[in-house]
Design an enzyme around this catalytic site. Structure first.
Site, PDB file in Angstrom:
ATOM      1  N   HIS A 146       0.508   2.188   2.500  1.00  0.00           N
ATOM      2  CA  HIS A 146       0.677   2.919   3.760  1.00  0.00           C
ATOM      3  C   HIS A 146       0.153   4.332   3.570  1.00  0.00           C
ATOM      4  O   HIS A 146       0.338   4.916   2.496  1.00  0.00           O
ATOM      5  CB  HIS A 146       2.163   2.950   4.158  1.00  0.00           C
ATOM      6  N   ASP A 198       4.116  -4.310   8.551  1.00  0.00           N
ATOM      7  CA  ASP A 198       3.247  -5.349   9.098  1.00  0.00           C
ATOM      8  C   ASP A 198       3.216  -6.600   8.243  1.00  0.00           C
ATOM      9  O   ASP A 198       2.841  -7.668   8.704  1.00  0.00           O
ATOM     10  CB  ASP A 198       1.821  -4.816   9.256  1.00  0.00           C
TER      11      ASP A 198
HETATM   12  C1  LIG Z   1      -2.769   1.606   4.820  1.00  0.00           C
HETATM   13  C2  LIG Z   1      -3.842   2.146   3.898  1.00  0.00           C
HETATM   14  C3  LIG Z   1      -5.109   2.442   4.698  1.00  0.00           C
HETATM   15  C4  LIG Z   1      -3.319   3.448   3.279  1.00  0.00           C
HETATM   16  O1  LIG Z   1      -4.281   3.904   2.451  1.00  0.00           O
HETATM   17  P1  LIG Z   1      -4.296   5.299   1.680  1.00  0.00           P
HETATM   18  O2  LIG Z   1      -2.928   5.776   1.390  1.00  0.00           O
HETATM   19  O3  LIG Z   1      -5.189   6.197   2.400  1.00  0.00           O
HETATM   20  O4  LIG Z   1      -4.858   4.863   0.317  1.00  0.00           O
HETATM   21  P2  LIG Z   1      -6.354   4.495  -0.031  1.00  0.00           P
HETATM   22  O5  LIG Z   1      -6.912   3.531   0.939  1.00  0.00           O
HETATM   23  O6  LIG Z   1      -7.098   5.785  -0.261  1.00  0.00           O
HETATM   24  O7  LIG Z   1      -6.107   3.773  -1.429  1.00  0.00           O
HETATM   25  C5  LIG Z   1      -5.658   4.464  -2.610  1.00  0.00           C
HETATM   26  C6  LIG Z   1      -5.760   3.501  -3.772  1.00  0.00           C
HETATM   27  O8  LIG Z   1      -4.804   2.452  -3.636  1.00  0.00           O
HETATM   28  C7  LIG Z   1      -5.461   1.171  -3.503  1.00  0.00           C
HETATM   29  N1  LIG Z   1      -4.833   0.443  -2.427  1.00  0.00           N
HETATM   30  C8  LIG Z   1      -4.291   0.931  -1.289  1.00  0.00           C
HETATM   31  N2  LIG Z   1      -3.842  -0.053  -0.516  1.00  0.00           N
HETATM   32  C9  LIG Z   1      -4.104  -1.190  -1.179  1.00  0.00           C
HETATM   33  C10 LIG Z   1      -3.895  -2.545  -0.875  1.00  0.00           C
HETATM   34  N3  LIG Z   1      -3.325  -2.912   0.283  1.00  0.00           N
HETATM   35  N4  LIG Z   1      -4.300  -3.475  -1.741  1.00  0.00           N
HETATM   36  C11 LIG Z   1      -4.876  -3.126  -2.912  1.00  0.00           C
HETATM   37  N5  LIG Z   1      -5.120  -1.842  -3.246  1.00  0.00           N
HETATM   38  C12 LIG Z   1      -4.739  -0.894  -2.401  1.00  0.00           C
HETATM   39  C13 LIG Z   1      -6.903   1.517  -3.111  1.00  0.00           C
HETATM   40  O9  LIG Z   1      -7.795   0.504  -3.483  1.00  0.00           O
HETATM   41  C14 LIG Z   1      -7.127   2.817  -3.841  1.00  0.00           C
HETATM   42  O10 LIG Z   1      -7.396   2.505  -5.181  1.00  0.00           O
HETATM   43  P3  LIG Z   1      -8.376   3.434  -6.068  1.00  0.00           P
HETATM   44  O11 LIG Z   1      -7.671   4.751  -6.165  1.00  0.00           O
HETATM   45  O12 LIG Z   1      -8.463   2.709  -7.372  1.00  0.00           O
HETATM   46  O13 LIG Z   1      -9.676   3.500  -5.318  1.00  0.00           O
HETATM   47  C15 LIG Z   1      -4.150   1.134   2.774  1.00  0.00           C
HETATM   48  O14 LIG Z   1      -3.029   0.966   1.964  1.00  0.00           O
HETATM   49  C16 LIG Z   1      -4.631  -0.211   3.308  1.00  0.00           C
HETATM   50  O15 LIG Z   1      -5.793  -0.335   3.703  1.00  0.00           O
HETATM   51  N6  LIG Z   1      -3.730  -1.238   3.337  1.00  0.00           N
HETATM   52  C17 LIG Z   1      -4.078  -2.541   3.839  1.00  0.00           C
HETATM   53  C18 LIG Z   1      -4.070  -2.583   5.350  1.00  0.00           C
HETATM   54  C19 LIG Z   1      -2.704  -2.540   5.962  1.00  0.00           C
HETATM   55  O16 LIG Z   1      -1.804  -3.251   5.568  1.00  0.00           O
HETATM   56  N7  LIG Z   1      -2.558  -1.686   6.991  1.00  0.00           N
HETATM   57  C20 LIG Z   1      -1.320  -1.538   7.717  1.00  0.00           C
HETATM   58  C21 LIG Z   1      -0.776  -0.191   7.521  1.00  0.00           C
HETATM   59  S1  LIG Z   1       0.781  -0.073   8.354  1.00  0.00           S
END
Ligand SMILES: CC(C)(COP(=O)(O)OP(=O)(O)OC[C@H]1O[C@@H](n2cnc3c(N)ncnc32)[C@H](O)[C@@H]1OP(=O)(O)O)[C@@H](O)C(=O)NCCC(=O)NCCS
Length: 378
Positions: A261, A315
């Site tokens: 998240h 979710d």
């Molecule tokens: C929600 C989300 C965008 C938040 O992202 P964020 O805090 O900005 O974190 P980032 O996308 O920059 O990811 C940071 C690190 O964690 C990892 N990571 C984050 N979410 C992950 C996931 N769901 N699965 C695997 N790895 C994940 C990323 O690959 C990244 O790794 P790295 O540092 O080695 O490159 C992200 O967790 C995601 O895309 N989740 C899946 C979609 C989802 O469930 N969305 C609903 C949100 S309520």
């Protein structure tokens, strides 16, 4: 290169002062008007939470009864609105139908006097009252089924399931949906809430502001995640495939839907409650291979990524629960909209109390001093 003054996506820039909800992502804390979400989801229900979000306090029994009574007549769609719903194309996504029909609700409702608190409240109650019936009616029309008349005796959650499936839901199904509505009702300044406040700031009605918010929620970066969680679980193909599937995803550095998240760096506080209720629902109504796959996925991903702050988000469980309630996958985001209407309207009211038209700046990156060239010389 990005200009040093530009904050892409306005990330972290306060867009308003608000007393509606609060999040502390490091501690996994979410509260509505100061009350923690865990207390609300365990002890309250959606209508009471709406009152709380709109008024800043919990209602007395008399206030709550009055509120529920006032919402009842607005569940019913007027004849012109039903005609509009029946005339919608059966192609397209239910969120598109919802956005269009919410704007149409404004066309068939009394005009809103923005200077009158009573008129503002009346419009908000009309939006909230009609939302569930609108979503269910658009969906039944899409499936080629007759519309179901709302039952004024039922709660928002039970009435929605009734209008969608044509059957009165049992207590556990109602409780599970009601809990999901409470958990998604408000979440500070996200894209759809911001969209709602921007539209509100032009001094327009809640019908137009909520319809804009619905459009904003539609996108996969915001409301569409639970739909994708379900498709992912289906594609894994069974509990026994989970471990190998996770290994492959991690090796390819691909994200696993329903985990992580932007704000919460511990387990999403809303996920706990929904997981508990999902357990009860599947116990009462029978488990499914998809639920077993989900439990295994949660176990393995938490084991591998938990120490990096990546846990299941709300979710992850909502999609599995909605499917068990007989809700088609592409109606998941409209349910999110049904729930979030409470929060959007609280923000609409807050914006109206001390309005200032949103007019951000920009950093111009185009050309200057260019002259018009007549067509013949181009
Ligand atoms: C929600 C989300 C965008 C938040 O992202 P964020 O805090 O900005 O974190 P980032 O996308 O920059 O990811 C940071 C690190 O964690 C990892 N990571 C984050 N979410 C992950 C996931 N769901 N699965 C695997 N790895 C994940 C990323 O690959 C990244 O790794 P790295 O540092 O080695 O490159 C992200 O967790 C995601 O895309 N989740 C899946 C979609 C989802 O469930 N969305 C609903 C949100 S309520």
């Amino acid at each position: 290169m990005t200009h040093p003054e530009l904050i892409p996506g306005l990330a972290g820039i306060p867009a308003a002062e608000s007393s509606i909800s609060f999040i502390n992502g490091l501690e996994g804390l979410l509260s509505y008007r100061g009350i923690r979400i865990e207390e609300l989801s365990a002890q309250s229900h959606y209508e009471e939470v709406c009152w709380l979000l709109w008024n800043g306090e919990l209602p007395t029994q008399a206030q709550l009864d009055q509120f529920k009574l006032r919402l009842r007549p607005h569940r019913e769609l007027n004849a012109d609105l039903k005609k509009f719903v029946r005339g919608l194309p059966q192609s397209g996504h239910p969120m598109e139908a919802l956005q269009a029909s919410m704007a149409t609700l404004g066309m068939v409702s009394p005009g809103v006097d923005l200077k009158s608190a009573d008129s503002r409240l009346d419009a908000c109650e009309r939006v909230l009252g009609a939302m569930g019936t609108l979503i269910a009616s658009c969906e039944r029309h899409r499936q080629g089924l007759d519309l179901v008349e709302p039952d004024p005796e039922l709660s928002v959650a039970a009435n929605f399931l009734y209008c969608l499936n044509g059957e009165r839901p049992d207590e556990i199904k109602t409780r599970v949906l009601d809990c999901a509505l409470v958990l998604h009702a408000e979440h500070t300044m996200n894209a759809s809430t911001f969209a709602c406040r921007v539209v509100a700031s032009t001094e327009t009605s809640p019908y137009t502001a909520v319809s804009a918010a619905v459009g904003s929620l539609f996108g996969p970066l915001h409301g569409g995640a639970n739909e994708r969680v379900l498709r992912q679980l289906e594609s894994i193909g069974g509990k026994e495939n989970v471990e190998a599937w996770v290994d492959k995803k991690m090796a390819a550095k691909e994200k696993i839907m329903g985990f992580g998240h932007r704000v919460y760096k511990t387990k999403d506080p809303r996920a706990h409650d929904l997981q508990k209720l999902a357990g009860q629902l599947f116990e009462t109504h029978g488990s499914t291979p998809l639920y077993d796959t989900a439990l295994e996925l949660e176990r393995i991903v938490t084991d591998r990524l938990g120490d990096r702050g990546i846990y299941p988000n709300v979710d992850f469980f909502s999609g599995i629960v909605y499917q068990k309630l007989g809700i088609p996958t592409d109606v998941f985001t409209p349910i999110f909209a049904l729930s979030r209407t409470a929060g959007w309207l609280a923000h609409w009211m807050e914006q109206m109390e001390d309005n200032k038209l949103f007019r951000p700046g920009q950093i111009y990156t185009g050309r200057k001093d260019v002259h018009y060239v007549p067509m013949a010389q181009r």
